[in-house]
Design a protein around this motif. Structure first.
Motif, PDB file in Angstrom:
ATOM      1  N   GLU A  41       0.827  -1.210   0.000  1.00  0.00           N
ATOM      2  CA  GLU A  41       0.000   0.000   0.000  1.00  0.00           C
ATOM      3  C   GLU A  41       0.859   1.256   0.000  1.00  0.00           C
ATOM      4  O   GLU A  41       0.542   2.245  -0.662  1.00  0.00           O
ATOM      5  CB  GLU A  41      -0.909   0.002   1.236  1.00  0.00           C
ATOM      6  CG  GLU A  41      -2.014  -1.034   1.209  1.00  0.00           C
ATOM      7  CD  GLU A  41      -3.102  -0.694   0.206  1.00  0.00           C
ATOM      8  OE1 GLU A  41      -3.215   0.494  -0.164  1.00  0.00           O
ATOM      9  OE2 GLU A  41      -3.829  -1.609  -0.213  1.00  0.00           O
ATOM     10  N   GLY A  44       3.371   0.947  -3.556  1.00  0.00           N
ATOM     11  CA  GLY A  44       2.761   0.683  -4.852  1.00  0.00           C
ATOM     12  C   GLY A  44       3.354  -0.563  -5.488  1.00  0.00           C
ATOM     13  O   GLY A  44       4.516  -0.912  -5.257  1.00  0.00           O
ATOM     14  N   ARG A  46       4.455  -1.391  -8.408  1.00  0.00           N
ATOM     15  CA  ARG A  46       5.611  -1.313  -9.308  1.00  0.00           C
ATOM     16  C   ARG A  46       6.927  -1.148  -8.567  1.00  0.00           C
ATOM     17  O   ARG A  46       7.994  -1.367  -9.142  1.00  0.00           O
ATOM     18  CB  ARG A  46       5.436  -0.160 -10.298  1.00  0.00           C
ATOM     19  CG  ARG A  46       4.347  -0.391 -11.323  1.00  0.00           C
ATOM     20  CD  ARG A  46       4.238   0.800 -12.260  1.00  0.00           C
ATOM     21  NE  ARG A  46       5.455   1.006 -13.014  1.00  0.00           N
ATOM     22  CZ  ARG A  46       5.731   0.436 -14.183  1.00  0.00           C
ATOM     23  NH1 ARG A  46       4.860  -0.404 -14.710  1.00  0.00           N
ATOM     24  NH2 ARG A  46       6.841   0.685 -14.817  1.00  0.00           N
ATOM     25  N   HIS A  47       6.868  -0.759  -7.288  1.00  0.00           N
ATOM     26  CA  HIS A  47       8.099  -0.398  -6.592  1.00  0.00           C
ATOM     27  C   HIS A  47       8.454  -1.315  -5.427  1.00  0.00           C
ATOM     28  O   HIS A  47       9.540  -1.178  -4.863  1.00  0.00           O
ATOM     29  CB  HIS A  47       7.996   1.048  -6.090  1.00  0.00           C
ATOM     30  CG  HIS A  47       7.726   2.042  -7.175  1.00  0.00           C
ATOM     31  ND1 HIS A  47       8.655   2.366  -8.140  1.00  0.00           N
ATOM     32  CD2 HIS A  47       6.608   2.756  -7.477  1.00  0.00           C
ATOM     33  CE1 HIS A  47       8.132   3.250  -8.975  1.00  0.00           C
ATOM     34  NE2 HIS A  47       6.900   3.500  -8.603  1.00  0.00           N
TER      35      HIS A  47
END
Length: 265
Positions: A41, A44, A46-47
Motif C-alpha cells: 500500500e 505501490g 511497481r516499486h
C-alpha cells in the motif's frame, strides 16, 4: 484456509514438505509499515521488492520462518523470477513452508504473467519502416489541425513498448521539444531505441529549419544516453493531394543519424 494457517495437503507421493505439525511464524515482530500488505500500500505494486509480492501471494510462513523470510529464501534458492517460473508445482510444494496449495498459487500467478507477456509480444507492432510509422499515426494525423510531436518507444527488435507518447502540441520548435521530455519515458521503459514523428497539417511533408534543428539536438542526446534515435518521420493527411503520406529524414539523407543502427526504412 485461514490466512495464518499453513498448507498441509498430502499429494499422491505422500505428505508435502510442510506437512509436519507446525505453526507459521507470526509477523508480530515485524513493524507494521514493513509487513507485506502495508508495504504494498505504501510503495505501490511497481516499486515493492519481489519478496513482498511473493509474500502477499503465500500469505503465511512456517514455524521459525515468517512469510517475508520464506519469500526471500525461495528467491535466493532460484536466483531469478524466470527460474522460479520454470519450477513445477510438485517441485515448489516440496519446499518447507510452501506445500501444494501455495505452490499452485505461485505457479498460477507466474503463468498469468507469462501469458500476459505473450499477449503483449503478439500485439506490439514492429516499426520496420517509415510507412509503418505513418500507418500507426494515420488516424490521428487525419483529424489533427495543429502540429503534434510523438515519441515511439521501441525494444531491441523495434517493436512498440507502448502507444505513441504525445510530447507537445503546436508549432515544432527546439524550445518546446526538449530532449528531456523526449527521452524521459524511454529511460523509464528501458527502451532500446526511439522514433520521433510529427505531423504537418498543411499537407507538405518537407521539413522546416526548425524540424531539422530539433532532430539534430535529439540525435546528439540519444548518442549520449545510448538510446538510438532511429528516424524522424513527418506525416501528412493522405488526402492532402501531394501524393505523399510521410517523409523520413533518415531515408531522405537530410541528417546523419547514428551510424551503425538499422534505422527505420
Amino acid at each position: 484456509m485461514k490466512p495464518d494457517e499453513p498448507d498441509h495437503p498430502a499429494g499422491p507421493e505422500g505428505p508435502s514438505a510442510d506437512a509436519l505439525p507446525s505453526s507459521p511464524a507470526p509477523l508480530c515482530g515485524v513493524p507494521l509499515r514493513e509487513r507485506p500488505r502495508e508495504t504494498f500500500e505504501r510503495m505501490g505494486a511497481r516499486h515493492v521488492p519481489d519478496a513482498v509480492l511473493l509474500a502477499i501471494l503465500m500469505r503465511s510462513g512456517v514455524r521459525g520462518c515468517n512469510v517475508i523470510e520464506l519469500a526471500r529464501e525461495i528467491l535466493a534458492r532460484y536466483g531469478s523470477l524466470s527460474a522460479l517460473a520454470r519450477a513445477s508445482v510438485r517441485e515448489l510444494s516440496r519446499i518447507r513452508g510452501v506445500g501444494r496449495v501455495k505452490a499452485q498459487v505461485l505457479h498460477a500467478a507466474l503463468e498469468l504473467s507469462r501469458r500476459m507477456a505473450e499477449e503483449e509480444r503478439e500485439e506490439r507492432p514492429r516499426m520496420a519502416s517509415p510507412a509503418s510509422v505513418a500507418a500507426l499515426l494515420r488516424d490521428d494525423v487525419l483529424r489533427l489541425e495543429n502540429e503534434v510531436f510523438w515519441v515511439l518507444l521501441l525494444d531491441a527488435r523495434h517493436r512498440l513498448l507502448s502507444p505513441p507518447n504525445l510530447v507537445t502540441r503546436g508549432l515544432l520548435d527546439s524550445s518546446l521539444v526538449h530532449p528531456r521530455e523526449v527521452f524521459r519515458e524511454a529511460v523509464r521503459s528501458s527502451a532500446a531505441a526511439v522514433i520521433v514523428a510529427h505531423n504537418h497539417p498543411s499537407g507538405d511533408p518537407e521539413p522546416s529549419a526548425g524540424d531539422l534543428a530539433v532532430t539534430r539536438k535529439l540525435i546528439a542526446a540519444g548518442r549520449i544516453m545510448d538510446i538510438r534515435l532511429l528516424d524522424h518521420v513527418i506525416c501528412v493527411p493522405r488526402d492532402a493531394g501531394t501524393g505523399r503520406e510521410y517523409l523520413s529524414l533518415r531515408a531522405a539523407g537530410l541528417l546523419n543519424f547514428e551510424e551503425g543502427s538499422e534505422g527505420c526504412g
